[in-house]
Design an enzyme around this catalytic site. Structure first.
Site, PDB file in Angstrom:
ATOM      1  N   LYS A  32       0.811  -1.199   0.000  1.00 29.00           N
ATOM      2  CA  LYS A  32       0.000   0.000   0.000  1.00 29.00           C
ATOM      3  C   LYS A  32       0.854   1.263   0.000  1.00 29.00           C
ATOM      4  O   LYS A  32       0.635   2.179  -0.799  1.00 29.00           O
ATOM      5  CB  LYS A  32      -0.886  -0.097   1.243  1.00 29.00           C
ATOM      6  CG  LYS A  32      -1.426   1.137   1.806  1.00 29.00           C
ATOM      7  CD  LYS A  32      -2.190   0.772   3.065  1.00 29.00           C
ATOM      8  CE  LYS A  32      -1.269   0.702   4.262  1.00 29.00           C
ATOM      9  NZ  LYS A  32      -1.281   1.907   5.068  1.00 29.00           N
ATOM     10  N   THR A  33       1.840   1.296   0.877  1.00 33.28           N
ATOM     11  CA  THR A  33       2.701   2.477   0.951  1.00 33.28           C
ATOM     12  C   THR A  33       3.472   2.639  -0.352  1.00 33.28           C
ATOM     13  O   THR A  33       3.685   3.746  -0.843  1.00 33.28           O
ATOM     14  CB  THR A  33       3.701   2.341   2.115  1.00 33.28           C
ATOM     15  OG1 THR A  33       2.995   1.858   3.254  1.00 33.28           O
ATOM     16  CG2 THR A  33       4.317   3.674   2.442  1.00 33.28           C
ATOM     17  N   ASP A 224      -4.100   8.200   3.234  1.00 35.50           N
ATOM     18  CA  ASP A 224      -3.702   6.869   3.677  1.00 35.50           C
ATOM     19  C   ASP A 224      -4.547   6.460   4.885  1.00 35.50           C
ATOM     20  O   ASP A 224      -5.088   7.314   5.571  1.00 35.50           O
ATOM     21  CB  ASP A 224      -2.219   6.899   4.046  1.00 35.50           C
ATOM     22  CG  ASP A 224      -1.631   5.506   4.159  1.00 35.50           C
ATOM     23  OD1 ASP A 224      -2.346   4.535   3.827  1.00 35.50           O
ATOM     24  OD2 ASP A 224      -0.464   5.391   4.568  1.00 35.50           O
ATOM     25  N   GLU A 225      -4.620   5.182   5.158  1.00 34.34           N
ATOM     26  CA  GLU A 225      -5.357   4.659   6.319  1.00 34.34           C
ATOM     27  C   GLU A 225      -6.772   5.243   6.385  1.00 34.34           C
ATOM     28  O   GLU A 225      -7.235   5.666   7.445  1.00 34.34           O
ATOM     29  CB  GLU A 225      -4.603   4.971   7.622  1.00 34.34           C
ATOM     30  CG  GLU A 225      -3.143   4.555   7.648  1.00 34.34           C
ATOM     31  CD  GLU A 225      -2.939   3.063   7.852  1.00 34.34           C
ATOM     32  OE1 GLU A 225      -3.943   2.315   7.847  1.00 34.34           O
ATOM     33  OE2 GLU A 225      -1.779   2.649   7.986  1.00 34.34           O
ATOM     34  N   GLN A 255      -8.384  -3.551   8.885  1.00 29.72           N
ATOM     35  CA  GLN A 255      -7.413  -2.976   9.811  1.00 29.72           C
ATOM     36  C   GLN A 255      -7.923  -1.709  10.487  1.00 29.72           C
ATOM     37  O   GLN A 255      -7.153  -0.870  10.939  1.00 29.72           O
ATOM     38  CB  GLN A 255      -6.106  -2.687   9.083  1.00 29.72           C
ATOM     39  CG  GLN A 255      -5.429  -3.945   8.567  1.00 29.72           C
ATOM     40  CD  GLN A 255      -4.089  -3.655   7.918  1.00 29.72           C
ATOM     41  OE1 GLN A 255      -3.163  -3.191   8.551  1.00 29.72           O
ATOM     42  NE2 GLN A 255      -4.010  -3.927   6.625  1.00 29.72           N
ATOM     43  N   ARG A 617       1.762  -8.015  11.203  1.00 31.38           N
ATOM     44  CA  ARG A 617       3.016  -7.251  11.275  1.00 31.38           C
ATOM     45  C   ARG A 617       4.208  -8.155  11.022  1.00 31.38           C
ATOM     46  O   ARG A 617       5.303  -7.693  10.727  1.00 31.38           O
ATOM     47  CB  ARG A 617       3.213  -6.606  12.661  1.00 31.38           C
ATOM     48  CG  ARG A 617       2.191  -5.558  13.092  1.00 31.38           C
ATOM     49  CD  ARG A 617       1.921  -4.536  12.056  1.00 31.38           C
ATOM     50  NE  ARG A 617       0.771  -4.924  11.240  1.00 31.38           N
ATOM     51  CZ  ARG A 617       0.478  -4.373  10.070  1.00 31.38           C
ATOM     52  NH1 ARG A 617       1.243  -3.438   9.573  1.00 31.38           N
ATOM     53  NH2 ARG A 617      -0.576  -4.773   9.377  1.00 31.38           N
TER      54      ARG A 617
END
Length: 776
Positions: A32-33, A224-225, A255, A617
């Site tokens: 994603k980043t 983002d997020e 998430q 993670r």
DNA sequence: TCCGATCTATTTTTT
DNA sequence: ATAGATCGGA
């Protein structure tokens, strides 16, 4: 373009779809980043001016890292001109530019949670309200959730449903408190975190020319997020992007872990209705983790009912199984984790920085810390109190705050008698009363104290001295650079001397060093090049330094970045990060899931998403652990394994817990039954409050979205004991409070309450449907 | 006004 | 366990 070769098919499509509304649903570890950074790089390469791009991230650290990556992709420092940062920091910046339009000074202070709490406490005292009933955290929570849903204090007080909800929870004055709190902030020229977003909305709503200005300036928006944005943030984005709708949001509903602060998954789900020509991209290939980890995560999250369908998969190795460990105590858990790290480090030639220990609550760091220290394993803790929230730092910062904004009453009160200069509580209280009566700020009164006769001569002259000192600093604000002035203040105010003298133990030494570190930071800042384009003088001022200090978090601490050490943090703080080796500790019922989250399906699902975030993670290996006992508030509590452990699929697990998972399920059931009655009575009072809170919170959100249906349903404990039969005058027994006599009964049905005078603990008000009283 | 002793609430998560 | 609030005495 060459950069596009480094992306997979969907990623590439998402990157080159620059215009119009885009939504990228990005599974954990799906790059994603990468997509976000490449997209910005792609835009810049295509000729879009970086000044026209706004990119909203979840932390300042994420913004910084993204900026660096973009710079390395495009090979120039142009990326520094992209407006990139958290909602709070970006819009604080815009609010400073436009402050006068909404009646704030340009140098408004940003109040952090501590400041807010202390104001609420003072208001409660003034209003003579019981701070046990009106718990500052709860009051602030209500105010915060109102603000996040753009309900002003006026609207709040006019909203019959909110008022009724407060009345029902026995806190009818919350609306009033909200008003008083807001007036206080206004008078101090201060905004709290939520105000930054709220006032941005006000600005964009009431000043079309301002809205247009920023709509023209920013041609591309990236968020983002997105799953963790609240209504207030959602609306800011919607307003700003309305002109050309070049909007890319990236998120993963699985998430979403910030519902407690107003985050709304609906913001993702509603994208389609808001933007009819929305293009959706699903990133489903996980590049981060082994198959075992990905599949375990999938099997956990599949238990949630509310989610967007997607299939996260990976072509990585199967990997080793996820290890499940049980220990006898929290300290043991620490030792076990530390030992495992030590062994893996040797066996797999891993470095300390490849390890992370993740937990549900900050308090759990302690046992881990001690164990790591014993084994000489270097570690760093994120979260807890950040550098800027240490007492000694806040004290010194209060001087700076006051010099910049003398109306900042919190700052003034903090330092008027620090270091001690003989201005005591009584004098200060008198000042506050007089200032209030005359509707002037405390500082205004302090300034002219000698022309009044409120206080004895000696005290007045001490106060005058203080005011003169502060004024002398003010003169230097734009003359001296940040470091020169800060250093001068630290030394001439006596703060430095005070801390220097108190270096007689480790703590004292540390406090002194912290202040030195702050000054070092200021020095560095002062020597950096000013990025204020239109600054007529080249110095960087203290005002500039202080601008968004309150928005810095522990994660932004640059000192922590490059050390080779094990990372300790909450799962919330770990969002967006990845580590080869991850330990998730404290998998115990009432801890994870948190006892605060057992009241509704939605709460449990959020905890499960949190577990999902934690699992995902991990890159190479994952360890799960729980302890059978744990210290809480200084005494030992026995614990049960988390329900999440019984949700683990055996085929991904290497169970070293001593009991097999399946055996575990049986034991769990039995212990649940055994401790059932005890637990319910024990938690009765608390659960009442919690349920009230969630019910009213739900209402808030409904309100904001103009939904007509109000969901008041909360889960009910079935067994109500002798509740229906309890009458005035009866002798009763309560599991926790013991014997007592019923003084009075009021309310009916669900709300039937009894006032009981207990022999040991005195009068208590009990809600009968929870209290499980026994008639004697 | 200041200082120490005693009591108390705290813990979900964060910008 | 522990920081913060509260209270009484110097």
């Amino acid at each position: 373009m060459k950069i596009l070769e480094e992306l997979n098919d969907v990623q590439r499509k998402a990157v080159i779809s620059t215009d119009g509304p885009n939504m990228i649903i990005a599974g954990a570890g799906s790059g994603k980043t990468r997509v976000l950074t490449y997209k910005i790089a792609y835009l810049i390469n295509k000729g879009v001016d970086p000044f026209n791009i706004m990119s909203l991230t979840f932390t300042n650290k994420a913004a910084r890292e993204m900026r660096e990556r973009i710079e390395s992709i495009i090979g120039s420092s142009e990326a520094r001109n992209v407006w990139m940062g958290t909602f709070h920091s970006i819009f604080a910046r815009i609010l400073r530019i436009e402050a006068d339009r909404i009646g704030y000074p340009q140098n408004f202070t940003i109040y952090d949670t501590d400041d807010s709490k202390s104001i609420i406490k003072k208001i409660l005292k003034e209003q003579q309200l019981d701070n046990k009933l009106y718990k500052p955290n709860i009051v602030l929570g209500r105010i915060s959730s109102a603000k996040n849903n753009l309900i002003s204090h006026i609207a709040y007080n006019n909203n019959s449903e909110l008022m009724a909800a407060d009345k029902e929870s026995a806190k009818p004055k919350i609306g009033l408190l909200y008003t008083l709190y807001q007036e206080r902030l206004r008078k101090a020229g201060a905004m709290d975190f939520d105000d930054l977003l709220f006032n941005t909305n006000v600005l964009l709503r009431d000043f079309p020319e301002v809205l247009l200005k920023y709509q023209k300036r920013f041609k591309y928006f990236l968020v983002d997020e997105y799953q963790d944005t609240n209504y207030s943030q959602y609306l800011i984005v919607k307003r700003l992007a309305a002109r050309n709708e070049n909007l890319t949001v990236v998120g993963d509903d699985a998430q979403s872990i910030y519902a407690f602060r107003g985050a709304n998954i609906q913001n993702i789900l509603n994208m389609k209705t808001d933007y009819s020509d929305l293009k959706t991209f699903k990133l489903e290939q996980n590049y981060r983790s082994t198959q075992n980890i990905v599949n375990l995560a999938n099997s956990i999250i599949s238990r949630n009912k509310k989610q967007i369908k997607k299939k996260v998969w990976t072509s990585n190795d199967t990997g080793t199984k996820v290890r499940l460990i049980s220990t006898s105590s929290d300290n043991d858990e620490g030792n076990m984790v530390a030992r495992s790290i030590f062994e893996i480090k040797n066996e797999e030639k891993a470095e300390e920085k490849e390890f992370a220990i993740l937990y549900r609550t900050n308090a759990q760091s302690r046992a881990m810390e001690e164990a790591l220290r014993r084994m000489n394993i270097p570690y760093r803790i994120y979260g807890g109190l950040s550098f800027y929230s240490r007492k000694e730092i806040k004290d010194l910062l209060a001087y700076y705050r006051l010099v910049i904004n003398p109306n900042d009453e919190e700052a003034l009160l903090r330092i008027i008698n620090y270091p001690k200069r003989g201005i005591g509580k009584t004098s200060i209280e008198k000042l506050q009363v007089v200032a209030n009566q005359n509707k002037i700020s405390l500082w205004n009164l302090v300034e002219q104290i000698q022309s009044t006769n409120i206080l004895p001569k000696a005290t007045a002259s001490r106060i005058q001295e203080f005011a003169t000192m502060i004024k002398s600093y003010m003169v230097d604000l734009d003359k001296k650079n940040a470091f020169e002035l800060a250093d001068h203040i630290a030394k001439s105010s006596g703060v430095f001397r005070e801390l220097s003298a108190a270096r007689d133990d480790d703590e004292g030494v540390m406090r002194f060093e912290n202040v030195e570190e702050l000054l070092n930071g200021l020095k560095e800042f002062s020597e950096e090049e000013s990025d204020e384009v239109d600054a007529d003088n080249s110095i960087r001022t203290l005002g500039e330094f202080m601008q968004d200090i309150a928005l810095y978090t522990d994660a932004d601490d640059k000192n922590k970045e490059n050390s080779n050490s094990v990372t300790l943090m909450t799962i919330h703080a770990a969002k967006g990060l990845e580590f080869p080796y991850v330990f998730i500790v404290g998998l115990e019922e009432n801890l994870f899931p948190s006892i605060m989250s057992l009241n509704s399906r939605a709460d449990i699902e959020e905890e499960r998403r949190l577990f999902y975030v934690a699992i995902t993670r991990a890159e190479k290996r994952l360890f799960l652990s729980y302890a059978k006992s744990r210290y809480k508030w200084g005494d030992l509590q026995f614990t049960e394994p988390s329900r999440f452990i019984s949700e683990l699929e055996a085929k991904f697990i290497d169970d070293l817990s001593g009991d097999s998972i399946f055996e575990q399920k049986e034991t769990r059931k039995k212990t649940m039954e055994a401790s059932d009655s005890k637990k319910k009575v024990w938690g009765s009072k608390r659960s009442y409050e919690v349920q009230q809170q969630t019910a009213t919170q739900k209402r808030d959100i409904m309100q904001a979205k103009n939904l007509t249906k109000v969901d008041t349903s909360v889960s009910e404990p079935e067994d109500t004991g002798d509740a229906a039969k309890v009458k005035e005058g009866m002798e009763v027994f309560h599991e926790r409070f013991g014997r007592g006599k019923v003084v009075s009964i009021d309310g009916t049905g669900q709300n039937r309450k009894a006032t009981v005078s207990f022999n040991k603990v005195g009068d208590k008000h009990l809600l009968l449907r929870f209290a499980k009283l026994k008639i004697l």
